[in-house]
Design an enzyme around this catalytic site. Structure first.
Site: not given
Lengths: 525, 525
Positions: B87, B503, B137, B78, B82
């Site tokens: 991606c 910062f 995966h 599934l 990607c």
């Protein structure tokens, strides 16, 4: 009227300022640098003693509100310790640590050459910083004058005379109020030998280091100890931290989740650092130069830890003495000036801001203290409560957190849901998650190094009450998460699930929350 | 009942799944992998055809709502394209590009060795990805079964029979609804020679590359073109982009600020890329193997750009054909399935999600489409409008933006305030800002490389209406900025000024807004 280098009529650019600051730091300009509008007959609404983060942001806010201020700093630049000796070099060194760490783990693979310890130099990084820091300084001077309309006198200290009067190079300036912001300095522990050459703090490291350290002992377990220690180790200088408290369990750090802490500290050990918790430094030994630290270890035994470089990482103490003397302002047991939420001291019309009022000694607090004082000076009753805030530090990772730890949340709410990655029971080396920018190379070579994250949810209200992350690239988000978690009503898992993630997002909170948000009764993930 | 490898009763761990997926991808397991609860007599509320991002998140949400789903995917895992081809490799390659870029700029300085082009290998990175992708995966299979309670059949395609019926390996499954999510594929341009060996897209790059490219021409100017092109160039493969539109001015990218665009494109050129805008590829030439691209340049001249590696970066097209054929669902001019805001297609009880319904082909959209379809299937009328969203891409930088560009804001509001870094009129090499994690080494060696940022504010309402950033580490924050900008009332410069920055924060929006927020009439910074 004081004599000095009058820059009020000039429009110095960034490069001009660089030259001026460079010369002043070398001692070639010893006179004050004066940016005062002698034609303006208005009284000063405030005189800022110290032009660091708090003073500069307070000055800008007061100007923006239509007031008139004068800011005085002993250095030839505005911006204070941060760009000169503190947060900026820390970030430079932490980036170096991250890159060196990557180079070590990937040594001899892909395009990475065999890692050569000898190429990485702490001294060279300190020199790089020293050589380049003035570009930020010059920008502060330029921006403060040209864009923010501030008046200031630099390169000379201010002496506070009374609640309304400050003397600068022999000239007295009067203001409706005085705002004190001269920061803090390393609290040097009282142990024999601490004054020996070879003992440094974060200031003297960048100002004075003149040899390449070969073995380091850090006295203290503060943020600075973790951050600089991780850099020293990554640069090939074996480093031992001697800390009374467990790391990240010091009083100055709140809301440190235990799983996060363990990931960070284990990661430091995995990289070869030695961490002596529950240990006390007894003496810096050495014949004219530090050669080690005699230490009482947690088990009571005393051992001398060899080092040619001893670094003090015990925290800082407010520079409050001159103001106690001049104004009699109240200070607390740590010497920090006591203020109320409007930044008012015990002396009428005198305010104090930033590190001078104690922890957290963080940038957001300094700047917002300045803003708070400015608003009050300009007649706006405004309070700043910094008891809760997001926090971060670096090891070779970026570590960021906000809100409650899992344990704190369980204590407060009882029924708590945890969404974390790797999930409980899954070993970090089994999956390359969480990962995103900064941990992709690890994901495909050493999945156990990609990081850790945890989102803590109050089951009853479905509100996210804490968020914790070790990795890269998530720090910036925590500013907004802090705001969202603390706004009225907070941020629910359902609202989180509706957001638009930018995949691969460094923290995976949004999508992980979405995987659970459909349930009427939440469960862990 | 279909024959297959039944895993329903087993509790495979991540490592077990890795073995299963590995064997399946090698063809050693050709049978379906079946995780179906044969004891559950309930009808399926939805059958998801395609278990990529949309299908998996839709399935999880539907389960969480108490429904029953079945998800079918042709791959043995599934998560879809990607983590397998899109991606995830893109992020791995972009991180490599960033590291290689740093190594080039700092070649021979500090601990960086002389940069050796020949050490950096595109082929090796593709192989690294291929070797490691199964860990993600396996996690998806594990999580979907063990944590999310999904039923699924993998390693075999689904054939849609009618609005309620799907056939899988000979067995027919019936659902109250069908949710289509089989994604999109590269739209191969119709030019002669495009089928030659040596022509790749992002899929075949990771699946088939078997030599080290020496010179690349990219056909198209999509995100993929910029991202992969920046990687190829950084890896020492001189790269030319042939694009009809100016880069980042394609129809598929909205709200690209011109100053941001210029910083990005100039940065690509500065790193040696050749960008031919207004150019058309005419033919891939080569004798049995791509050797170059004959191109009509913007000035009308025709030139052959030599290349041993041609990469298609023209965008993608929905895989809608089988569903048009089986169900007659309406598609638009680009072949994308037409849906309403509830993800309903023209066929009753059939939904479509993700890339299959057209742009933006982004993760957040796919996943939220899945969630939207699931909610509607479960009786909740729920709409998802993805006309506005935050966006990002990589060059050697991370580039992120949300809301309006300066030009769009001026068009809409007239009186617009801009807060940017470097400020207008200050050359990037004059100051090392913006900088933070990821750009500190640049700040002290090549200040012009640290990045660019811009905050766009509607003067009348004081609302932040756009935020734009080039640099590192800010992407994650834009998820929350998107939420804040689009909530009712939006986010004002005054609210921004109250936040607690961490910062050095990668984008400096909070503190820069604070420097201006004190003014009743805002001005640029």
């Amino acid at each position: 009227m004081l004599a000095g280098m009058d820059v009020f009529e000039s429009s110095l650019g960034n490069r001009d300022w660089q030259v001026v600051i460079e010369r002043a730091l070398r001692g070639e300009i010893s006179e004050p640098i004066v940016n005062v509008d002698r034609q303006d007959t208005r009284e000063f609404d405030a005189i800022f003693v110290g032009g660091g983060a708090g003073g500069r942001f307070g000055s800008a806010f007061l100007r923006a509100r239509g007031g008139r201020q004068l800011t005085v700093d002993r250095w030839p630049f505005l911006g204070g310790t941060c760009p000169h000796q503190a947060c900026v070099p820390h970030h430079l060194f932490s980036e170096a640590a991250r890159e060196l760490d990557l180079g070590r783990w990937l040594s001899g693979t892909l395009w990475f050459p065999d890692f050569d310890d000898k190429r990485a130099s702490i001294l060279q990084m300190a020199e790089l910083f020293r050589a380049g820091r003035n570009t930020a300084h010059s920008f502060m001077n330029w921006q403060s004058k040209q864009q923010l309309g501030m008046e200031y006198i630099l390169n000379t200290p201010a002496t506070v005379i009374d609640e309304h009067t400050v003397e600068v190079a022999g000239e007295r300036f009067r203001g409706r109020s005085i705002i004190l912001g001269t920061g803090a300095s390393t609290e040097v522990p009282h142990i024999p030998g601490i004054e020996l050459p070879g003992v440094y703090d974060f200031v003297s490291l960048v100002e004075e280091l003149d040899y390449e350290p070969n073995r380091c002992v850090i006295i203290g377990g503060s943020k600075v100890a973790i951050e600089y220690g991780s850099f020293f180790q990554a640069a090939g200088c074996p480093t031992t931290i001697v800390s009374r408290s467990p790391l990240m369990r010091t009083a100055s750090l709140h809301h440190v989740d235990e799983d996060l802490r363990r990931y960070v500290v284990d990661g430091m050990c995995r990289r070869g650092m030695t961490i002596c918790e529950g240990a006390s430094p007894l003496e810096v030994i050495g014949n004219g130069r530090a050669a080690g630290v005699r230490t009482r270890l947690a088990d009571g035994t005393v051992e001398t830890l060899a080092a040619d470089f001893v670094f003090i990482g015990t925290g800082e103490r407010a520079n409050s003495a001159p103001f106690v003397q001049a104004l009699g302002v109240d200070v607390d047991g740590q010497g920090s000036i006591v203020v109320d939420r409007r930044m008012r001291t015990s002396a009428p019309s005198v305010y104090a801001i930033g590190d001078l009022i104690g922890p957290p000694m963080e940038m957001f607090k300094a700047r917002k203290c300045g803003m708070t004082a400015a608003r009050n000076v300009m007649g706006e009753p405004y309070e700043f409560d910094f008891s809760e805030y997001p926090d971060f530090l670096h090891s070779t990772y970026e570590i960021t957190w906000v809100g409650l730890t899992e344990a704190e949340a369980r204590e407060r709410f009882g029924d708590v849901i945890v969404i974390q990655m790797p999930p409980a029971g899954v070993e970090p080396d089994e999956i390359p998650l969480p990962c995103a920018e900064g941990s992709m190379l690890y994901a495909f070579t050493r999945p156990e190094l990609t990081g850790f994250q945890k989102c803590v949810i109050d089951a009853a209200t479905r509100r996210v009450v804490g968020a914790h992350h070790v990795g890269f690239g998530a720090k910036d988000a925590f500013q907004y998460l802090d705001y969202l978690l603390r706004r009225p009503g907070g941020l629910t898992v359902d609202e989180m699930a509706e957001m638009n993630e930018l995949f691969l997002n460094p923290e995976h909170f949004i999508q992980l929350c979405r995987l659970r948000a459909g349930r009427s009764e939440l469960v862990d993930l």
